[in-house]
Design an enzyme around this catalytic site. Structure first.
Site, PDB file in Angstrom:
ATOM      1  N   CYS A 135      23.475  22.559  10.295  1.00 25.26           N
ATOM      2  CA  CYS A 135      24.491  22.163  11.252  1.00 25.26           C
ATOM      3  C   CYS A 135      25.556  21.289  10.578  1.00 25.26           C
ATOM      4  O   CYS A 135      25.246  20.402   9.799  1.00 25.26           O
ATOM      5  CB  CYS A 135      23.942  21.388  12.450  1.00 25.26           C
ATOM      6  SG  CYS A 135      22.724  22.284  13.396  1.00 25.26           S
ATOM      7  N   ARG A 158      26.686  25.071   6.267  1.00 26.06           N
ATOM      8  CA  ARG A 158      25.545  24.296   6.766  1.00 26.06           C
ATOM      9  C   ARG A 158      24.798  25.003   7.902  1.00 26.06           C
ATOM     10  O   ARG A 158      23.754  24.526   8.354  1.00 26.06           O
ATOM     11  CB  ARG A 158      26.016  22.918   7.253  1.00 26.06           C
ATOM     12  CG  ARG A 158      26.706  22.099   6.187  1.00 26.06           C
ATOM     13  CD  ARG A 158      27.181  20.780   6.753  1.00 26.06           C
ATOM     14  NE  ARG A 158      26.067  19.954   7.154  1.00 26.06           N
ATOM     15  CZ  ARG A 158      25.427  19.117   6.350  1.00 26.06           C
ATOM     16  NH1 ARG A 158      25.801  19.002   5.093  1.00 26.06           N
ATOM     17  NH2 ARG A 158      24.418  18.401   6.790  1.00 26.06           N
ATOM     18  N   TRP A 163      22.919  25.643  12.878  1.00 26.13           N
ATOM     19  CA  TRP A 163      21.760  26.347  12.320  1.00 26.13           C
ATOM     20  C   TRP A 163      20.642  26.087  13.320  1.00 26.13           C
ATOM     21  O   TRP A 163      20.179  24.953  13.467  1.00 26.13           O
ATOM     22  CB  TRP A 163      21.416  25.797  10.933  1.00 26.13           C
ATOM     23  CG  TRP A 163      20.340  26.576  10.245  1.00 26.13           C
ATOM     24  CD1 TRP A 163      20.516  27.716   9.523  1.00 26.13           C
ATOM     25  CD2 TRP A 163      18.934  26.282  10.212  1.00 26.13           C
ATOM     26  NE1 TRP A 163      19.296  28.154   9.038  1.00 26.13           N
ATOM     27  CE2 TRP A 163      18.307  27.293   9.448  1.00 26.13           C
ATOM     28  CE3 TRP A 163      18.136  25.275  10.742  1.00 26.13           C
ATOM     29  CZ2 TRP A 163      16.941  27.326   9.203  1.00 26.13           C
ATOM     30  CZ3 TRP A 163      16.768  25.300  10.505  1.00 26.13           C
ATOM     31  CH2 TRP A 163      16.197  26.322   9.741  1.00 26.13           C
ATOM     32  N   ASN A 195      23.479  16.981  14.621  1.00 23.22           N
ATOM     33  CA  ASN A 195      22.825  17.639  13.485  1.00 23.22           C
ATOM     34  C   ASN A 195      21.512  16.894  13.255  1.00 23.22           C
ATOM     35  O   ASN A 195      21.520  15.691  12.997  1.00 23.22           O
ATOM     36  CB  ASN A 195      23.747  17.534  12.254  1.00 23.22           C
ATOM     37  CG  ASN A 195      23.034  17.824  10.938  1.00 23.22           C
ATOM     38  OD1 ASN A 195      23.414  17.286   9.900  1.00 23.22           O
ATOM     39  ND2 ASN A 195      22.034  18.654  10.950  1.00 23.22           N
ATOM     40  N   GLY A 196      20.390  17.616  13.407  1.00 27.22           N
ATOM     41  CA  GLY A 196      19.092  16.970  13.204  1.00 27.22           C
ATOM     42  C   GLY A 196      18.099  17.502  14.221  1.00 27.22           C
ATOM     43  O   GLY A 196      18.331  18.550  14.833  1.00 27.22           O
ATOM     44  N   GLU A 218      13.022  31.513 -10.420  1.00 27.42           N
ATOM     45  CA  GLU A 218      14.392  31.313  -9.939  1.00 27.42           C
ATOM     46  C   GLU A 218      15.112  32.666  -9.770  1.00 27.42           C
ATOM     47  O   GLU A 218      15.828  32.873  -8.788  1.00 27.42           O
ATOM     48  CB  GLU A 218      15.137  30.383 -10.910  1.00 27.42           C
ATOM     49  CG  GLU A 218      16.588  30.093 -10.584  1.00 27.42           C
ATOM     50  CD  GLU A 218      16.841  29.507  -9.206  1.00 27.42           C
ATOM     51  OE1 GLU A 218      15.886  29.125  -8.514  1.00 27.42           O
ATOM     52  OE2 GLU A 218      18.010  29.466  -8.798  1.00 27.42           O
ATOM     53  N   LYS A 260      16.591  34.038  -6.206  1.00 28.53           N
ATOM     54  CA  LYS A 260      17.996  34.433  -6.026  1.00 28.53           C
ATOM     55  C   LYS A 260      18.075  35.820  -5.401  1.00 28.53           C
ATOM     56  O   LYS A 260      18.816  36.039  -4.463  1.00 28.53           O
ATOM     57  CB  LYS A 260      18.764  34.455  -7.352  1.00 28.53           C
ATOM     58  CG  LYS A 260      19.178  33.157  -7.953  1.00 28.53           C
ATOM     59  CD  LYS A 260      20.178  32.355  -7.178  1.00 28.53           C
ATOM     60  CE  LYS A 260      19.494  31.464  -6.192  1.00 28.53           C
ATOM     61  NZ  LYS A 260      19.170  30.140  -6.561  1.00 28.53           N
ATOM     62  N   GLU A 314      16.791  35.872  -1.595  1.00 28.72           N
ATOM     63  CA  GLU A 314      17.538  35.153  -0.563  1.00 28.72           C
ATOM     64  C   GLU A 314      18.888  35.777  -0.252  1.00 28.72           C
ATOM     65  O   GLU A 314      19.391  35.625   0.858  1.00 28.72           O
ATOM     66  CB  GLU A 314      17.685  33.671  -0.905  1.00 28.72           C
ATOM     67  CG  GLU A 314      18.633  33.367  -2.024  1.00 28.72           C
ATOM     68  CD  GLU A 314      18.735  31.894  -2.334  1.00 28.72           C
ATOM     69  OE1 GLU A 314      18.720  31.085  -1.402  1.00 28.72           O
ATOM     70  OE2 GLU A 314      18.833  31.559  -3.524  1.00 28.72           O
ATOM     71  N   HIS A 368      -4.350  39.584 -13.175  1.00 29.92           N
ATOM     72  CA  HIS A 368      -5.251  38.963 -12.199  1.00 29.92           C
ATOM     73  C   HIS A 368      -4.889  39.366 -10.769  1.00 29.92           C
ATOM     74  O   HIS A 368      -5.311  38.714  -9.826  1.00 29.92           O
ATOM     75  CB  HIS A 368      -5.225  37.437 -12.359  1.00 29.92           C
ATOM     76  CG  HIS A 368      -5.664  36.997 -13.719  1.00 29.92           C
ATOM     77  ND1 HIS A 368      -6.962  37.110 -14.160  1.00 29.92           N
ATOM     78  CD2 HIS A 368      -4.968  36.481 -14.754  1.00 29.92           C
ATOM     79  CE1 HIS A 368      -7.051  36.667 -15.402  1.00 29.92           C
ATOM     80  NE2 HIS A 368      -5.847  36.284 -15.789  1.00 29.92           N
ATOM     81  N   LYS A 409      22.884  25.740   3.731  1.00 28.09           N
ATOM     82  CA  LYS A 409      22.959  25.109   2.411  1.00 28.09           C
ATOM     83  C   LYS A 409      22.184  23.802   2.332  1.00 28.09           C
ATOM     84  O   LYS A 409      21.548  23.515   1.337  1.00 28.09           O
ATOM     85  CB  LYS A 409      24.441  24.850   2.102  1.00 28.09           C
ATOM     86  CG  LYS A 409      24.702  24.270   0.739  1.00 28.09           C
ATOM     87  CD  LYS A 409      24.666  25.349  -0.308  1.00 28.09           C
ATOM     88  CE  LYS A 409      24.784  24.805  -1.698  1.00 28.09           C
ATOM     89  NZ  LYS A 409      24.101  25.688  -2.657  1.00 28.09           N
TER      90      LYS A 409
HETATM   91  C1  F6R Z   1      18.153  28.467  -3.262  1.00 28.00           C
HETATM   92  C2  F6R Z   1      18.551  27.228  -2.627  1.00 28.00           C
HETATM   93  C3  F6R Z   1      17.498  26.396  -2.003  1.00 28.00           C
HETATM   94  C4  F6R Z   1      17.716  24.922  -2.373  1.00 28.00           C
HETATM   95  C5  F6R Z   1      16.716  24.037  -1.623  1.00 28.00           C
HETATM   96  C6  F6R Z   1      16.825  22.591  -2.043  1.00 28.00           C
HETATM   97  O1  F6R Z   1      19.241  29.127  -3.813  1.00 28.00           O
HETATM   98  O2  F6R Z   1      19.701  26.888  -2.601  1.00 28.00           O
HETATM   99  O3  F6R Z   1      16.236  26.826  -2.362  1.00 28.00           O
HETATM  100  O4  F6R Z   1      17.561  24.787  -3.749  1.00 28.00           O
HETATM  101  O5  F6R Z   1      16.945  24.149  -0.257  1.00 28.00           O
HETATM  102  O6  F6R Z   1      18.097  22.083  -1.785  1.00 28.00           O
HETATM  103  P1  F6R Z   1      18.622  20.771  -2.475  1.00 28.00           P
HETATM  104  O7  F6R Z   1      18.699  21.034  -3.940  1.00 28.00           O
HETATM  105  O8  F6R Z   1      19.959  20.545  -1.864  1.00 28.00           O
HETATM  106  O9  F6R Z   1      17.639  19.689  -2.173  1.00 28.00           O
END
Ligand code: F6R
Length: 613
Positions: free
Chosen positions: A2, A27, A74, A100-101, A486, A490, A493, A509, A608
């Site tokens: 949010c 957000r 969100w 937001n929260g 990682e 990527k 997501e 395994h 984000k």
């Molecule tokens: C993946 C991604 C998330 C963040 C995670 C932590 O691409 O962006 O997995 O890495 O939500 O976020 P931060 O780093 O902001 O604590």
């Protein structure tokens, strides 16, 4: 999770709020809404969907007004629909609120309010708050600021809120706990937002509201800040360190692509002023006062989530290798709830791009309660995590707007490498030659990333092949294991292809049962101590008809001969390979997602900044 924005001044509020919503959309993008104070009425325009839907919805409306609040959601409580969209308003329609929260005790409060005759329109936790404020205002004949304060003192949970009322048209009341909130100062006007991106073109004079603080903003009057417990607080105006160009796509189709291509610059920025290869100096100013704690640490615990957690895994290998201190890396969400053993001579390092991740913040609080020293590695300046830690280092990657983290990861790994080198030297655990070699290599990383970015067309070609599959495996060993994790994160997501990262040797395994001709396997097989073993793992996949996409060191032939597609990266120190090998995997995920028609910058169900548990 949010985004909220408010404006109080003399200009038309709508364009300011709408532009702010676009900036904060990363957000959350389940619904959006705006409330404008018009004469003696609050008019609310809100609808399900992205901010552009709201913009269309508003096209034929009267949007005048010099005071307003706006929200991009969100969804947590209540499905994404028009009714659950913010702003929410009081029964008499005279007061409106955005939030937001999460209000954790909303059910108990709601039952009480229903018993007192309040009728709820939505399924949100937020609506409880506006009726509670309304009730306290009416029953106790309280002014709006006091009603907000008293309501918040009954709330369990997290919030960043902005409240406006017809009864107090020259005032906005704002407050925060857990979720971020920044107040910008213009000419006799106030801008309020979840982060600086919504304010940057209007002002660089800001106040970061602290946890459990509220502010009363009245036109023509000085800001008044107090705690929810009713203690007055002074305010300190800071300079917003952000530029408008950082928030624009700069000719790229998506923010994510721009951010991937920024990495030669962002990695260099995260080293700037901290690394001098000629004098062989590594220094991290932000943690200088706590270096002794690190040197004496019995153990280092790294807490983080998602991509930041993967950067933490790279650091684990590096710290143990270079500093010889035991390191544990924990998902912050697990750490905070599992009664972990934390000693006062432990050093906890929290890693976070946004600096607002709720689980990481809670892990920090827990570590501090147990007496540990807590250091932060954050990208967003002035963020909650940067403030909640004893000390820390910013990554200086610049704003990351694409929801999938890219340049933040490489910047985090760079700063963690600097930290490891610095400590290894001070502890006398590294030879002069090795120290000098790693420093020199580190300095060449931006240039080497640039050469990898030149293989963008090859990544497109591989993406065209990958896009047809519904599953993928990513394998790596040692420093390349976090890279595999990682790479898989990527892909899943943003393309919604199911992908798993695995240590290559773990295949036998269990996961090897998945291998057939429909399973592409991405293997990070750079030349290092486990190279021969990884070659054997590739052979095992090949025998079972799996398709191999490999990342190899320039000039490699053995893995090339076994692979369906090969991506070469420049040779470097083993511990620095993650800084290079991650880049083609980001590009691969990006192109697959584009080819599958996904919304790359705003993937479904994600946001984000994860400010809720
Ligand atoms: C993946 C991604 C998330 C963040 C995670 C932590 O691409 O962006 O997995 O890495 O939500 O976020 P931060 O780093 O902001 O604590």
């Amino acid at each position: 999770m949010c985004g909220i924005i408010g404006y109080l001044g003399n200009k038309d509020a709508y364009p300011i709020l709408m532009k702010g919503l676009h900036r904060l959309e990363y957000r959350g993008y389940d619904s959006a809404g705006i409330a404008l104070l018009q004469s003696d009425k609050i008019n609310i325009y809100k609808c399900q969907g992205k901010v552009c839907e709201l913009e269309k919805y508003c096209e034929d409306k009267n949007l005048s007004g010099i005071t307003g609040i706006a929200h991009t959601r969100w969804a947590t409580h209540g499905e994404p629909n028009d009714v659950n969209a913010h702003p929410h308003f009081s029964s008499d329609g005279r007061t409106a609120l955005i939030h937001n929260g999460i209000i954790e005790n909303y059910q108990a409060l709601k039952t009480e309010l229903i018993n007192r005759g309040y009728v709820f329109q939505s399924d949100t936790d937020t609506e409880v708050l506006i009726h509670l404020i309304e009730d306290i205002k009416k029953v106790g004949n309280n002014e709006l600021p006091e009603a907000v304060r008293l309501a918040l003192s009954q709330v369990v949970g997290t919030y960043a809120i902005i409240v406006m009322s017809v009864d107090d048209p020259n005032t906005l009341v704002v407050a925060r706990k857990g979720s971020p909130l920044i107040i910008g100062f213009g000419q006799n006007e106030y801008y309020i937002a979840s982060d600086g991106s919504a304010l940057v073109e209007y002002t660089d004079k800001v106040v970061y509201l602290k946890n459990e603080e509220m502010a009363v903003l009245t036109k023509g009057d000085d800001i008044r800040i107090k705690t929810i417990k009713n203690k007055n607080r002074p305010h300190y105006i800071e300079k917003l360190e952000m530029t408008l160009s950082e928030l624009e796509k700069g000719g790229y189709e998506h923010f994510m692509l721009k951010e991937i291509f920024e990495q030669p610059r962002s990695v260099a920025d995260s080293m700037r002023g901290r690394l001098n290869s000629v004098k062989e100096i590594v220094a991290l100013g932000g943690i200088v006062e706590y270096e002794e704690h690190l040197l004496r640490a019995r153990r280092i615990i790294i807490v983080a989530c998602g991509t930041s957690y993967h950067a933490g895994l790279v650091a684990e290998y590096m710290f143990e290798d270079l500093i010889r201190i035991p390191v544990e890396v924990e998902y912050a969400s697990e750490f905070r709830y599992r009664n972990p053993i934390i000693y006062s001579d432990d050093v906890v390092i929290a890693i976070s791009q946004s600096g607002e991740t709720a689980d990481t913040l809670a892990a920090i609080e827990l570590a501090r309660q147990k007496g540990a020293t807590v250091l932060g590695i954050c990208n967003v300046v002035g963020s909650s995590i940067a403030r909640a830690t004893h000390a820390g280092s910013y990554t200086h990657a610049g704003p990351e707007i694409g929801v999938a983290s890219t340049k933040a990861f490489t910047a985090q790994v760079t700063v963690l490498t600097l930290m490891a080198l610095c400590m290894a030297k001070r502890k006398g655990k590294i030879s002069k030659t090795r120290y000098a070699t790693i420093i020199n290599e580190l300095e060449s990383i931006p240039r080497k990333i640039k050469t990898i970015l030149d293989s963008n067309d090859l990544m497109k070609e591989i993406a065209a092949y990958m896009k047809q599959f519904n599953n993928a495996l990513y394998l790596g060993r040692n420093y390349n294991y976090p890279v595999a994790l990682e790479g898989a994160l990527k892909l899943k997501e943003i393309s919604y292809i199911h992908a798993e990262g695995y240590p290559a040797a773990e295949m036998k395994h269990g996961p090897i049962a998945l291998i057939d001709e429909d399973m592409p396997v991405v293997v990070i097989a750079t030349t290092n101590g486990t190279y021969d073993k990884v070659v054997s793992n590739i052979q095992e996949v090949k025998t079972r008809k799996g398709k191999i996409i490999s990342i190899v060191t320039q000039g490699d032939t053995d893995v090339r001969n076994l692979s369906d597609y090969v991506i070469e990266i420049p040779e470097t120190e083993e511990m620095l390979v993650p800084l290079l090998a991650t880049v083609p995997l980001q590009l691969l995920a990006y192109h697959v997602a584009v080819m599958r028609g996904r919304n790359v910058d705003q993937p479904r169900n994600l946001a984000k900044s994860v400010t809720v548990e």
